[in-house]
Design a protein around this motif. Structure first.
Motif, PDB file in Angstrom:
ATOM      1  N   LEU A 123       6.413   5.724  -2.725  1.00  0.00           N
ATOM      2  CA  LEU A 123       6.122   6.800  -1.773  1.00  0.00           C
ATOM      3  C   LEU A 123       6.042   6.308  -0.328  1.00  0.00           C
ATOM      4  N   ARG A 124       6.226   5.020  -0.128  1.00  0.00           N
ATOM      5  CA  ARG A 124       6.126   4.477   1.231  1.00  0.00           C
ATOM      6  C   ARG A 124       7.330   4.886   2.070  1.00  0.00           C
ATOM      7  N   PRO A 125       7.089   5.479   3.239  1.00  0.00           N
ATOM      8  CA  PRO A 125       8.210   5.867   4.102  1.00  0.00           C
ATOM      9  C   PRO A 125       8.801   4.651   4.806  1.00  0.00           C
ATOM     10  N   ASP A 126      10.038   4.778   5.217  1.00  0.00           N
ATOM     11  CA  ASP A 126      10.700   3.724   5.972  1.00  0.00           C
ATOM     12  C   ASP A 126      10.265   3.866   7.424  1.00  0.00           C
ATOM     13  N   THR A 127       9.275   3.086   7.817  1.00  0.00           N
ATOM     14  CA  THR A 127       8.690   3.226   9.149  1.00  0.00           C
ATOM     15  C   THR A 127       8.223   1.881   9.675  1.00  0.00           C
ATOM     16  N   GLU A 128       8.138   1.778  10.974  1.00  0.00           N
ATOM     17  CA  GLU A 128       7.605   0.567  11.591  1.00  0.00           C
ATOM     18  C   GLU A 128       6.115   0.701  11.881  1.00  0.00           C
ATOM     19  N   LYS A 129       5.555   1.858  11.586  1.00  0.00           N
ATOM     20  CA  LYS A 129       4.126   2.062  11.806  1.00  0.00           C
ATOM     21  C   LYS A 129       3.307   1.202  10.846  1.00  0.00           C
ATOM     22  N   LYS A 130       2.166   0.727  11.327  1.00  0.00           N
ATOM     23  CA  LYS A 130       1.259  -0.032  10.465  1.00  0.00           C
ATOM     24  C   LYS A 130       0.358   0.899   9.663  1.00  0.00           C
ATOM     25  N   ASN A 131      -0.016   2.016  10.300  1.00  0.00           N
ATOM     26  CA  ASN A 131      -0.904   2.978   9.658  1.00  0.00           C
ATOM     27  C   ASN A 131      -0.263   4.354   9.608  1.00  0.00           C
ATOM     28  N   LEU A 132      -0.598   5.084   8.570  1.00  0.00           N
ATOM     29  CA  LEU A 132      -0.054   6.413   8.384  1.00  0.00           C
ATOM     30  C   LEU A 132      -1.172   7.449   8.272  1.00  0.00           C
ATOM     31  N   TYR A 133      -0.820   8.692   8.592  1.00  0.00           N
ATOM     32  CA  TYR A 133      -1.705   9.836   8.408  1.00  0.00           C
ATOM     33  C   TYR A 133      -0.969  10.847   7.516  1.00  0.00           C
ATOM     34  N   PRO A 134      -1.667  11.840   6.976  1.00  0.00           N
ATOM     35  CA  PRO A 134      -0.997  12.781   6.069  1.00  0.00           C
ATOM     36  C   PRO A 134       0.298  13.369   6.617  1.00  0.00           C
ATOM     37  N   ASP A 135       0.334  13.695   7.905  1.00  0.00           N
ATOM     38  CA  ASP A 135       1.533  14.315   8.482  1.00  0.00           C
ATOM     39  C   ASP A 135       2.720  13.364   8.562  1.00  0.00           C
ATOM     40  N   ASP A 136       2.480  12.070   8.344  1.00  0.00           N
ATOM     41  CA  ASP A 136       3.575  11.104   8.381  1.00  0.00           C
ATOM     42  C   ASP A 136       4.346  11.054   7.067  1.00  0.00           C
ATOM     43  N   LEU A 137       3.841  11.750   6.054  1.00  0.00           N
ATOM     44  CA  LEU A 137       4.505  11.769   4.752  1.00  0.00           C
ATOM     45  C   LEU A 137       5.181  13.112   4.520  1.00  0.00           C
ATOM     46  N   PRO A 138       6.303  13.131   3.805  1.00  0.00           N
ATOM     47  CA  PRO A 138       6.878  14.410   3.388  1.00  0.00           C
ATOM     48  C   PRO A 138       5.866  15.155   2.516  1.00  0.00           C
ATOM     49  N   PRO A 139       5.834  16.472   2.581  1.00  0.00           N
ATOM     50  CA  PRO A 139       4.853  17.232   1.797  1.00  0.00           C
ATOM     51  C   PRO A 139       4.830  16.860   0.313  1.00  0.00           C
ATOM     52  N   GLN A 140       6.002  16.636  -0.278  1.00  0.00           N
ATOM     53  CA  GLN A 140       6.052  16.306  -1.700  1.00  0.00           C
ATOM     54  C   GLN A 140       5.375  14.968  -1.986  1.00  0.00           C
ATOM     55  N   ALA A 141       5.557  13.983  -1.085  1.00  0.00           N
ATOM     56  CA  ALA A 141       4.931  12.677  -1.262  1.00  0.00           C
ATOM     57  C   ALA A 141       3.413  12.781  -1.124  1.00  0.00           C
ATOM     58  N   TYR A 142       2.971  13.578  -0.159  1.00  0.00           N
ATOM     59  CA  TYR A 142       1.525  13.775   0.026  1.00  0.00           C
ATOM     60  C   TYR A 142       0.912  14.413  -1.214  1.00  0.00           C
ATOM     61  N   GLU A 143       1.586  15.411  -1.785  1.00  0.00           N
ATOM     62  CA  GLU A 143       1.095  16.050  -3.004  1.00  0.00           C
ATOM     63  C   GLU A 143       1.023  15.041  -4.150  1.00  0.00           C
ATOM     64  N   GLU A 144       1.987  14.152  -4.199  1.00  0.00           N
ATOM     65  CA  GLU A 144       2.024  13.159  -5.268  1.00  0.00           C
ATOM     66  C   GLU A 144       0.871  12.169  -5.140  1.00  0.00           C
ATOM     67  N   VAL A 145       0.482  11.837  -3.917  1.00  0.00           N
ATOM     68  CA  VAL A 145      -0.670  10.947  -3.717  1.00  0.00           C
ATOM     69  C   VAL A 145      -1.925  11.582  -4.315  1.00  0.00           C
ATOM     70  N   TRP A 146      -2.123  12.863  -4.034  1.00  0.00           N
ATOM     71  CA  TRP A 146      -3.265  13.582  -4.596  1.00  0.00           C
ATOM     72  C   TRP A 146      -3.243  13.533  -6.128  1.00  0.00           C
ATOM     73  N   THR A 147      -2.089  13.845  -6.696  1.00  0.00           N
ATOM     74  CA  THR A 147      -1.960  13.902  -8.151  1.00  0.00           C
ATOM     75  C   THR A 147      -2.260  12.555  -8.789  1.00  0.00           C
ATOM     76  N   ARG A 148      -1.690  11.503  -8.239  1.00  0.00           N
ATOM     77  CA  ARG A 148      -1.868  10.176  -8.832  1.00  0.00           C
ATOM     78  C   ARG A 148      -3.297   9.671  -8.663  1.00  0.00           C
ATOM     79  N   PHE A 149      -3.884   9.931  -7.506  1.00  0.00           N
ATOM     80  CA  PHE A 149      -5.257   9.484  -7.284  1.00  0.00           C
ATOM     81  C   PHE A 149      -6.199  10.111  -8.301  1.00  0.00           C
ATOM     82  N   LEU A 150      -6.118  11.418  -8.443  1.00  0.00           N
ATOM     83  CA  LEU A 150      -7.036  12.114  -9.346  1.00  0.00           C
ATOM     84  C   LEU A 150      -6.754  11.795 -10.812  1.00  0.00           C
TER      85      LEU A 150
END
Length: 291
Positions: free
Chosen positions: A93-120
């Motif tokens: 789920l890691r985006p191709d970015t040069e950023k060191k830190n990410l926030y929710p808006d930096d992920l595609p909506p589907q990837a953000y939803e998947e983070v929630w699903t996997r965490f829980l």
């Protein structure tokens, strides 16, 4: 009065291992957790804030602790709007970015939803064993009192159901003036447990030590200490506070009163430097049991 469980926010901190609190025979992660669970009925897992847990790890926690033991799990940083290291995300789920830190808006909506699903879903072994107490959502200092953020609290509750999210604020606006009544009233209406805190005052992140049960089933109190280096980036300077007997004794009747408002009360010592949290937690329990 409801049950009061006392525990600490760590059992693996490096300085704790160096403190001598564990016996020499507790020389593996498994043995340390087994030993800890003989001393306390509750622990908070904070490592899950920095990196989401694996289901296999949660299963081992469940297997290594006795029946009735309780884990509170801190929500992954991305889910509370904190900056999150790219390397902490699931690899696929890691985006191709040069950023060191990410926030929710930096992920595609589907990837953000998947983070929630996997965490829980990773917490399922604790749920199945009856050992998951709550999921701690500790929000950042810029999470202020406003409609958008209140709506997010309701979203968190909906996403977590039937698991129990508990809410900790880190901005003074939630309790400034009349906002205290508004904040507690909102949490009560939606049966969201409020995390009471004991922490240094006078900072933008400071929340006063308001003791209130905003849900009938669960109240939570976290003790952060009163370090004069609260703004330090060194977490051991920030949380390295050793409570005196007088402070702990004064808290005991307040905690018993709070426990009269909820079925269960979780008390966590988060002053995690050496064995301060473990010693203070054991001492607080003595004062609670004395009466």
């Amino acid at each position: 009065m409801g049950d009061i469980l006392v525990g600490t926010a760590s059992w693996t901190d490096r300085t704790l291992l160096d403190s001598g609190w564990y016996p020499q025979t507790a020389d593996t992660p498994e043995k340390r957790l087994v030993y800890y669970a003989r001393q306390f009925p509750l622990v908070e897992v904070d490592a899950t804030y920095y990196s989401p847990p694996a289901e296999r790890t949660a299963r081992l926690w469940a297997e290594r602790t006795p029946a009735g033991f309780t884990f509170n799990v801190k929500a992954f940083s991305l889910l509370t709007g904190h900056p999150t290291r790219v390397g902490a995300l699931y690899k696929d789920l890691r985006p191709d970015t040069e950023k060191k830190n990410l926030y929710p808006d930096d992920l595609p909506p589907q990837a953000y939803e998947e983070v929630w699903t996997r965490f829980l879903s990773a917490l399922d072994p604790l749920v199945e064993a009856g050992k998951l107490g709550a999921v701690l959502f500790q929000f950042p200092p810029w999470f202020t009192i406003k409609r958008e953020n209140k709506q997010y609290l309701l979203e968190v509750a909906k996403r977590c159901a039937p698991l129990r999210p508990v809410v900790e604020f880190r901005h003074a606006s939630w309790f400034a003036g009349d906002n205290a009544e508004e904040t507690l009233g909102f949490l009560r209406r939606h049966e969201l447990p409020f995390v009471c805190v004991d922490m240094p005052q006078g900072h933008k992140s400071s929340v006063p030590p308001v003791l209130a049960a905003t849900a009938a089933d669960l109240a939570v109190v976290r003790f952060h200490g009163h370090s004069d280096k609260w703004t330090s980036k060194d977490i051991h300077e920030k949380f390295g506070y050793d409570y005196s007997d007088r402070e702990l004794r004064d808290w005991a009747p307040k905690l018993r009163e709070l426990a009269g408002e909820a079925e269960r009360t979780h008390v966590l010592m988060n002053n995690c430097y050496r064995d301060h949290a473990q010693r203070n937690g054991a001492r607080l329990r003595e004062f609670l049991d004395a009466d």
